[in-house]
Design an enzyme around this catalytic site. Structure first.
Site, short mmCIF file in Angstrom:
data_model
loop_
_atom_site.label_atom_id
_atom_site.label_comp_id
_atom_site.label_asym_id
_atom_site.label_seq_id
_atom_site.Cartn_x
_atom_site.Cartn_y
_atom_site.Cartn_z
N ILE A 117 0.89 -1.17 0.00
CA ILE A 117 0.00 0.00 0.00
C ILE A 117 0.93 1.22 0.00
O ILE A 117 1.63 1.47 0.97
CB ILE A 117 -1.01 0.00 1.18
CG1 ILE A 117 -1.93 1.20 1.10
CG2 ILE A 117 -0.32 -0.15 2.51
CD1 ILE A 117 -3.13 1.13 2.04
N TYR A 118 0.97 1.89 -1.14
CA TYR A 118 1.88 3.01 -1.32
C TYR A 118 1.12 4.19 -1.91
O TYR A 118 0.30 4.02 -2.82
CB TYR A 118 3.04 2.65 -2.28
CG TYR A 118 4.04 1.72 -1.65
CD1 TYR A 118 4.99 2.21 -0.75
CD2 TYR A 118 4.04 0.36 -1.94
CE1 TYR A 118 5.92 1.36 -0.16
CE2 TYR A 118 4.97 -0.49 -1.36
CZ TYR A 118 5.90 0.02 -0.47
OH TYR A 118 6.82 -0.82 0.11
N ILE A 119 1.44 5.37 -1.40
CA ILE A 119 0.82 6.62 -1.85
C ILE A 119 1.94 7.59 -2.23
O ILE A 119 2.92 7.73 -1.50
CB ILE A 119 -0.03 7.26 -0.71
CG1 ILE A 119 -1.05 6.27 -0.17
CG2 ILE A 119 -0.70 8.55 -1.19
CD1 ILE A 119 -2.12 5.85 -1.12
N GLY A 122 -4.74 6.76 1.30
CA GLY A 122 -4.37 5.53 2.00
C GLY A 122 -5.56 4.91 2.72
O GLY A 122 -5.73 3.69 2.72
N LYS A 123 -6.38 5.77 3.30
CA LYS A 123 -7.58 5.29 4.00
C LYS A 123 -8.53 4.61 3.02
O LYS A 123 -9.10 3.55 3.32
CB LYS A 123 -8.27 6.46 4.69
CG LYS A 123 -9.50 6.09 5.46
CD LYS A 123 -10.12 7.30 6.14
CE LYS A 123 -11.37 6.92 6.88
NZ LYS A 123 -12.01 8.06 7.51
N ASN A 133 9.76 2.63 9.32
CA ASN A 133 8.80 3.42 8.53
C ASN A 133 7.74 3.96 9.49
O ASN A 133 6.64 3.42 9.61
CB ASN A 133 8.18 2.57 7.42
CG ASN A 133 7.37 3.39 6.45
OD1 ASN A 133 6.98 4.52 6.74
ND2 ASN A 133 7.09 2.82 5.29
N ASN A 137 5.85 6.69 9.58
CA ASN A 137 4.57 7.17 9.06
C ASN A 137 3.61 6.02 8.81
O ASN A 137 2.44 6.09 9.20
CB ASN A 137 4.77 7.96 7.75
CG ASN A 137 5.31 9.34 7.99
OD1 ASN A 137 5.26 9.87 9.09
ND2 ASN A 137 5.86 9.94 6.95
N TYR A 145 -1.01 2.39 10.41
CA TYR A 145 -1.53 1.05 10.73
C TYR A 145 -2.00 0.97 12.18
O TYR A 145 -2.99 0.29 12.48
CB TYR A 145 -0.47 -0.03 10.46
CG TYR A 145 -0.03 -0.07 9.02
CD1 TYR A 145 -0.94 0.02 7.97
CD2 TYR A 145 1.32 -0.19 8.69
CE1 TYR A 145 -0.53 0.00 6.65
CE2 TYR A 145 1.74 -0.22 7.36
CZ TYR A 145 0.81 -0.13 6.36
OH TYR A 145 1.22 -0.16 5.05
N LYS A 199 -3.38 3.40 13.86
CA LYS A 199 -4.71 4.03 13.88
C LYS A 199 -5.78 3.10 13.34
O LYS A 199 -6.95 3.21 13.71
CB LYS A 199 -4.70 5.32 13.06
CG LYS A 199 -4.00 6.47 13.70
CD LYS A 199 -4.05 7.69 12.80
CE LYS A 199 -3.12 8.76 13.29
NZ LYS A 199 -2.99 9.87 12.34
#
Length: 170
Positions: free
Chosen positions: A95-97, A107-108, A134, A136, A141, A143
């Protein structure tokens, strides 16, 4: 707000482009140029990505913002999982933004798709690996309710690094 689009074989070049860009944005400053190039060629070459796209138990989605690919998600189930976690598990392998779209909900949207798919498929847990430094991603994750359940080695060229295994029970 980002929208979702399932990737098809026609998206192969876009998938390679977003994969390389977002990976470099995330990890370039932490790795040697040589190790980064070795990894990118092995992980994101077109034949390998094409095979991944054609795997029935793997699913790719783009996050789209104003017609632009903002990021992507790769989900694995069954034997496509990178580690044997069982039939009751779904893996978020990637999962990359893009940096310019981070912290804007893309991302959400992607993670929500993983949760939806897990529910649709009757999965009991979602798991993923994240580099231990990582911060950020780890905060994101956390949250989302993921907890650390293990770790494994990850090789960036000849540099052994540690990925934490995070799991969320559904």
């Amino acid at each position: 707000m980002a929208s979702l689009r399932k990737c098809t074989k026609e998206d192969l070049q876009k998938l390679q482009d977003i994969s390389i860009l977002t990976y470099k944005e995330t990890f370039d400053e932490h790795n040697s140029e040589e190790n980064m190039n070795i990894y990118l060629e092995a992980a994101y070459n077109l034949p390998k990505l094409g095979k991944e796209l054609a795997t029935p138990e793997s699913h790719f989605y783009f996050a789209m913002v104003d017609g632009e690919v903002a990021g992507y998600l790769k989900i694995n189930t069954g034997d496509a999982q990178t580690e044997p976690m069982g039939e009751e598990a779904l893996e978020v392998e990637r999962i990359y933004i893009k940096k310019k779209f981070q912290k804007n909900g893309a991302g959400k949207v992607l993670m929500n798709r993983a949760f939806e798919m897990a529910n649709e498929l009757g999965k009991e847990k979602i798991w993923l690996g994240v580099w231990e430094h990582n911060d950020n991603a780890r905060a994101f994750y956390d949250k989302k309710g993921f907890v650390e359940t293990g770790s494994h080695s990850f090789f960036m060229g000849d540099d052994e690094q540690t990925d934490l295994i995070l799991t969320k029970t559904l």
